[in-house]
Design an enzyme around this catalytic site. Structure first.
Site, PDB file in Angstrom:
ATOM      1  N   LEU A  11       0.962  -1.202   0.113  1.00 18.53           N
ATOM      2  CA  LEU A  11       0.065   0.071   0.015  1.00 18.53           C
ATOM      3  C   LEU A  11       0.814   1.264  -0.037  1.00 18.53           C
ATOM      4  CD1 LEU A  11      -2.734  -0.924   2.796  1.00 18.53           C
ATOM      5  CD2 LEU A  11      -2.923  -0.831  -0.044  1.00 18.53           C
ATOM      6  N   SER A  12       2.122   1.200  -0.173  1.00 23.98           N
ATOM      7  CA  SER A  12       2.908   2.324   0.160  1.00 23.98           C
ATOM      8  C   SER A  12       3.342   3.055  -1.268  1.00 23.98           C
ATOM      9  CB  SER A  12       4.507   1.891   0.780  1.00 23.98           C
ATOM     10  OG  SER A  12       5.277   2.956   0.564  1.00 23.98           O
ATOM     11  N   PRO A  13       2.764   4.284  -1.351  1.00 20.16           N
ATOM     12  CA  PRO A  13       3.210   5.194  -2.559  1.00 20.16           C
ATOM     13  C   PRO A  13       4.664   5.137  -2.625  1.00 20.16           C
ATOM     14  CG  PRO A  13       2.548   6.574  -0.857  1.00 20.16           C
ATOM     15  CD  PRO A  13       2.326   5.182  -0.219  1.00 20.16           C
TER      16      PRO A  13
END
Length: 199
Positions: A11-13
């Site tokens: 989920l980490s940009p």
């Protein structure tokens, strides 16, 4: 041979913005990689961090501007407000763990496929069809989405404990076999220099 433990969440940009540069650096130096998806939100609470949506508005605004700037600099497509964020990252993490245990495909491509699905394609990486599609496109059996769920869950939980014990507090986070730690996609160049013996 050098080795890198790569701690991240799908989920980490910033993990998305890393693209496949870690894999390119590892290949350049003959280094191996162990992929360690983990629960970053829980890690925040245990390492003094704050989840993005709970940060002061000034920090939230800066984060949006910075992510957009970095995506433009890297020439990567980005939806700063993904349709399915946040979602359950654990299931894609389990799939990555199962794929790593099974072998035979491209793990870097699989990890990036999940991240791209979230941040550029507005797909829900908690959905079974998305997980299967990402597995297949990276050269893994789609059935891995169903196999080894218990092992995946146990490893995912163990990755969190290992992350906290080894000083991981964000994502992406890279740790070499000499315990050199690099946080952020903008530190891959420093990791490259370190593996070259220049830093």
């Amino acid at each position: 041979m050098a080795h890198i433990d790569y701690f991240f969440t799908t989920l980490s940009p910033y993990s998305y913005l890393a693209g496949l540069r870690l894999e390119e650096v590892a290949q350049k130096h003959g280094a191996t990689i162990t992929y360690k998806p983990f629960d970053l939100i829980t890690a925040f609470g245990r390492t003094g961090g704050t989840p993005p949506m709970q940060r002061h508005v000034s920090r939230q605004e800066w984060r949006v501007q910075e992510i957009v700037r970095q995506a433009r600099k890297l020439g990567m497509p980005l939806n700063i407000k993904p349709a399915h964020w946040p979602t359950n990252a654990a299931l894609s993490g389990y799939a990555i763990i199962a794929a790593q245990n099974a072998g035979g495909g491209d793990l870097g491509a699989l990890v990036h496929s999940f991240l791209r699905a979230c941040w550029a394609e507005d797909r829900d990486i908690a959905q079974d069809d998305v997980i299967r599609d990402c597995l297949e496109k990276a050269g893994f059996a789609p059935s891995l989405a169903d196999e080894g769920l218990l092992t995946g869950a146990e490893t995912y939980a163990a990755n969190l404990e290992e992350a906290v014990s080894r000083g991981v507090f964000g994502a992406p986070f890279y740790i070499t076999d000499t315990d050199q730690r690099f946080w952020g996609q903008d530190r891959i160049g420093d990791l490259d220099l370190h593996l070259a013996g220049k830093l």
